[in-house]
Write a protein that holds these residues in place. Sequence first.
Motif, PDB file in Angstrom:
ATOM      1  N   GLU A  49      70.804  -3.655  60.589  1.00 23.15           N
ATOM      2  CA  GLU A  49      70.500  -3.431  61.996  1.00 23.15           C
ATOM      3  C   GLU A  49      69.644  -2.187  62.193  1.00 23.15           C
ATOM      4  N   LEU A  50      69.911  -1.143  61.416  1.00 17.81           N
ATOM      5  CA  LEU A  50      69.076   0.059  61.492  1.00 17.81           C
ATOM      6  C   LEU A  50      67.644  -0.240  61.059  1.00 17.81           C
ATOM      7  N   ILE A  51      67.505  -1.025  60.013  1.00 19.98           N
ATOM      8  CA  ILE A  51      66.170  -1.416  59.550  1.00 19.98           C
ATOM      9  C   ILE A  51      65.435  -2.177  60.649  1.00 19.98           C
ATOM     10  N   ALA A  52      66.128  -3.097  61.317  1.00 23.01           N
ATOM     11  CA  ALA A  52      65.501  -3.889  62.383  1.00 23.01           C
ATOM     12  C   ALA A  52      65.056  -3.012  63.538  1.00 23.01           C
ATOM     13  N   VAL A  53      65.890  -2.074  63.953  1.00 22.53           N
ATOM     14  CA  VAL A  53      65.546  -1.212  65.093  1.00 22.53           C
ATOM     15  C   VAL A  53      64.406  -0.273  64.741  1.00 22.53           C
ATOM     16  N   ILE A  54      64.471   0.371  63.594  1.00 23.73           N
ATOM     17  CA  ILE A  54      63.434   1.325  63.208  1.00 23.73           C
ATOM     18  C   ILE A  54      62.109   0.604  62.974  1.00 23.73           C
ATOM     19  N   SER A  55      62.169  -0.621  62.456  1.00 25.65           N
ATOM     20  CA  SER A  55      60.946  -1.390  62.194  1.00 25.65           C
ATOM     21  C   SER A  55      60.199  -1.743  63.475  1.00 25.65           C
ATOM     22  N   LYS A  56      60.865  -1.734  64.614  1.00 24.31           N
ATOM     23  CA  LYS A  56      60.194  -1.977  65.895  1.00 24.31           C
ATOM     24  C   LYS A  56      59.200  -0.871  66.213  1.00 24.31           C
ATOM     25  N   TYR A  57      59.483   0.325  65.730  1.00 25.38           N
ATOM     26  CA  TYR A  57      58.683   1.489  66.103  1.00 25.38           C
ATOM     27  C   TYR A  57      57.836   2.039  64.963  1.00 25.38           C
ATOM     28  N   VAL A  58      58.311   1.888  63.732  1.00 22.28           N
ATOM     29  CA  VAL A  58      57.626   2.467  62.576  1.00 22.28           C
ATOM     30  C   VAL A  58      57.662   1.457  61.438  1.00 22.28           C
ATOM     31  N   LYS A  59      56.509   1.297  60.773  1.00 20.11           N
ATOM     32  CA  LYS A  59      56.499   0.427  59.603  1.00 20.11           C
ATOM     33  C   LYS A  59      57.207   1.178  58.483  1.00 20.11           C
ATOM     34  N   ILE A  60      58.299   0.569  57.998  1.00 19.47           N
ATOM     35  CA  ILE A  60      59.139   1.255  57.023  1.00 19.47           C
ATOM     36  C   ILE A  60      59.605   0.267  55.958  1.00 19.47           C
ATOM     37  N   ASN A  61      59.771   0.776  54.752  1.00 23.05           N
ATOM     38  CA  ASN A  61      60.295  -0.013  53.654  1.00 23.05           C
ATOM     39  C   ASN A  61      61.821  -0.072  53.790  1.00 23.05           C
ATOM     40  N   PRO A  62      62.436  -1.253  53.794  1.00 24.16           N
ATOM     41  CA  PRO A  62      63.890  -1.348  53.941  1.00 24.16           C
ATOM     42  C   PRO A  62      64.675  -0.565  52.888  1.00 24.16           C
ATOM     43  N   GLU A  63      64.088  -0.350  51.732  1.00 20.33           N
ATOM     44  CA  GLU A  63      64.775   0.421  50.690  1.00 20.33           C
ATOM     45  C   GLU A  63      64.808   1.917  50.991  1.00 20.33           C
ATOM     46  N   ASP A  64      64.073   2.362  52.025  1.00 18.57           N
ATOM     47  CA  ASP A  64      64.026   3.780  52.376  1.00 18.57           C
ATOM     48  C   ASP A  64      65.139   4.188  53.333  1.00 18.57           C
ATOM     49  N   VAL A  77      82.645  10.850  57.468  1.00 18.38           N
ATOM     50  CA  VAL A  77      81.301  11.239  57.864  1.00 18.38           C
ATOM     51  C   VAL A  77      80.343  10.101  57.535  1.00 18.38           C
ATOM     52  N   LEU A  78      79.656   9.618  58.552  1.00 10.77           N
ATOM     53  CA  LEU A  78      78.643   8.582  58.363  1.00 10.77           C
ATOM     54  C   LEU A  78      77.313   9.282  58.133  1.00 10.77           C
ATOM     55  N   GLU A  79      76.724   9.030  56.978  1.00 12.37           N
ATOM     56  CA  GLU A  79      75.465   9.663  56.612  1.00 12.37           C
ATOM     57  C   GLU A  79      74.372   8.596  56.569  1.00 12.37           C
ATOM     58  N   VAL A  80      73.300   8.825  57.292  1.00  5.18           N
ATOM     59  CA  VAL A  80      72.177   7.910  57.309  1.00  5.18           C
ATOM     60  C   VAL A  80      70.944   8.682  56.854  1.00  5.18           C
ATOM     61  N   LYS A  81      70.340   8.243  55.759  1.00 10.30           N
ATOM     62  CA  LYS A  81      69.128   8.868  55.236  1.00 10.30           C
ATOM     63  C   LYS A  81      67.966   7.905  55.417  1.00 10.30           C
ATOM     64  N   ILE A  82      66.942   8.359  56.117  1.00  4.18           N
ATOM     65  CA  ILE A  82      65.774   7.527  56.378  1.00  4.18           C
ATOM     66  C   ILE A  82      64.548   8.275  55.871  1.00  4.18           C
ATOM     67  N   GLU A  83      63.875   7.665  54.923  1.00  4.12           N
ATOM     68  CA  GLU A  83      62.647   8.261  54.409  1.00  4.12           C
ATOM     69  C   GLU A  83      61.490   7.685  55.226  1.00  4.12           C
ATOM     70  N   MET A  84      60.883   8.545  56.032  1.00  4.96           N
ATOM     71  CA  MET A  84      59.794   8.106  56.911  1.00  4.96           C
ATOM     72  C   MET A  84      58.469   8.120  56.147  1.00  4.96           C
ATOM     73  N   PRO A  85      57.608   7.166  56.448  1.00  6.44           N
ATOM     74  CA  PRO A  85      56.287   7.164  55.791  1.00  6.44           C
ATOM     75  C   PRO A  85      55.451   8.344  56.251  1.00  6.44           C
TER      76      PRO A  85
END
Length: 87
Positions: A49-64, A77-85
């Motif tokens: 779901e995070l991949i789907a939402v972020i992909s609406k705004y930024v082209k991102i690799n799902p593995e990132d 603690v919920l940790e979310v790491k997103i590597e932005m292009p």
Amino acid sequence: MAFLSLSSLFGQKKNTASVAKERLQIILAHERTAGQSAAPDYLPQLQQELIAVISKYVKINPEDIKVNVERQDNLEVLEVKIEMPQA
């Protein structure tokens, strides 16, 4: 479960049965806490779901996108790491 006993403080020798019992208690306690820190079953869906939402705004690799839950004392603690292009 006592980690320090009077015999260990004063150098008295323990018999092998009590040493083995203490070691088993430590191993069991470790395994019980390790079982509690297992990742919840909703993490893969949350990641998708995070991949789907972020992909609406930024082209991102799902593995990132990495989602992880860690246990710290009484908190999870919920940790979310997103590597932005790069731009």
